[in-house]
Motif scaffolding. Sequence first.
Motif: not given
Length: 620
Positions: A119-121, A135-137, A143-149
């Motif tokens: 997956v990506n942002e 979302f990218s961080t 390629q570190s990502l934040g997560l939104v549920l």
Amino acid sequence: MKSKLSIIPFGGVRENGKNMYAINYNDEIYIFDAGLKYPETDLLGIDVVIPDFGYLKEHADQVVGIFLTHGHADAIGALPYLLNDINAPVFGSEMTLALAKLALQNDKNVENFEDFHVVNEKSVIDFGNAKISFFSTTHSIPQSLGLVLETANGQIVYTGDFKFDQTAKNDYRTDLARLGEIGKQGVLALLSDVAGVGSYDESVNESAIEEYVLDTFQNHQGRIIVAAVASNIQRIQQVINATYKTGRKIVLSGNDLEKVVRTALKLKKLELPIPENELFVSFKNMKKLPLAETVILETGKMGEPIKHLQRMANGDDRHIKIGEGDLVFITTTPSTAMEAFVARTRDLMFKAGANVRAISQDLRSSGHASRNDLQLMLNFMQPKYFLPVQGEYRVLSAGAELARQVGISDKNIFIMQNGDQLNYDDGNLYLAGSIEVTNTMIDGSGVGDIGNIVLRDRKILSEDGVFIAVVTIDRKKKKVVSKPKITSRGFVYVKASRDLIRESIEIVEKTLTNSLENIEEFDWSVLKTAVRDNLSHYLYEQTHRKPVILPVIMEVNQNGLRNKRHLKKNNNKATKVVKKHVNNVVNGNTDKQITSKEVSTKKIQSTKRKTSTKKVINKK
């Protein structure tokens, strides 16, 4: 139908590392990260610590996915163990999943696991009940990502490890516009990394660190040994750039590092200014390089570089020995638990004639949010509820205070502990109770077989040693048939403590004689307890130390044993068996049969002779 929502941390709160959080929404479980942590100094012999998966195993059919924020061990290290218990799809960025697959290669049970999804942002995954977006961080790995549920009750946001750096490039850059969009849609709860807010100092940006690394290389004329964490791709890129600009070549030390570098090169997350064969040199050809053109980049076992540096300084590494004129450049920030170890290692390197320089001494370098970064994230998200994660209690408390300063109500801030269950009902998030979540300790190939009793025994062994008494009795005649044999490891030097040993022998003999004469019904545990109690009292009285006391009591067969030389031989053989077990315990290879509560020796039989068929047997 009324929706059900709960948040449960399995790791990452009131501790450093081991990030793992479960969001249960309408009986579907979404797992955010599956990390490990490296043990503190009191966990003797333990390799790593992972979360307790007991609750998740019981509800394995409800797990819809495992979502990874980045490729460091504190986010993906426990994944192989989790997949042994739970079969669920794994989602993450291309770089994160590539490193996760490397972690799985060491476990035969899951090395062929293939249910990975890149997956990506911009990705959005619709599970019917809820959606997951990203979302990218900015962190020290690309390629570190934040997560939104996204739920009917609102958005649950997990930042993963992050910081804000306006000089970040390409795959390290945070999409600030995306953060604003998430905040406008309404955030119910924010789980945010606060690991860096314990310090009041601001972290320098990565462009300043790159200049510092280059300056360090330019100002040293000899060999440079760089210690880095294998998965810190950003730092490795800076070392590569400085190596090229100063006309040097790199030797990669450590399997972990080489695998990570090869993976990053394959995915084009590391940029080489010249062809690979002109920049990297093998160990085989290292001696052909002039010292002034040599850079050794090392990480050591499991990505822990400091331990490998100590081996180099002691001359225990077969390829590299730190010597006169070397510069040891430490580019990682060791944990506070390793401060004493780091100090000893630095001393060894200075004794070897090397210069030592560390980024952490000159600059504040961190991949985690500073105090200002956290407040900026809070202002972007505007969450109703704030859950600080990743840090000891004092750090979580500092994060809570920063949230109060930007207007979040104290009643809407939760400093959780592992296992807490936060439920959302009737517009309120509240602590509804907790489930039992303990640490699972990994020692070699053993998973979870080391508990508090074994750790306690290891601690006692490390502090006060072990004291062993081996003796043979005749149960029918109710007497001791040979003098007890005493041996010790890590308690006292036997040859220099003859009076203590002599008195101990008499105590064991007297205790057993009295016990045999006075007990109505024979009981092995009663005999051992009596010996242990009397010896413990005497030894503490004489030394003020409390070693682990192991009474080993054997019995002659019903026909007796009159060959004293033969008895002595078997007595010595029993002692050797116990010594072997004790060596294993002292060296961290615990034998579960040897504990301070009960001792069970291996069955010992005499060698058959033509003149006698009598034998000594073990009695459990």
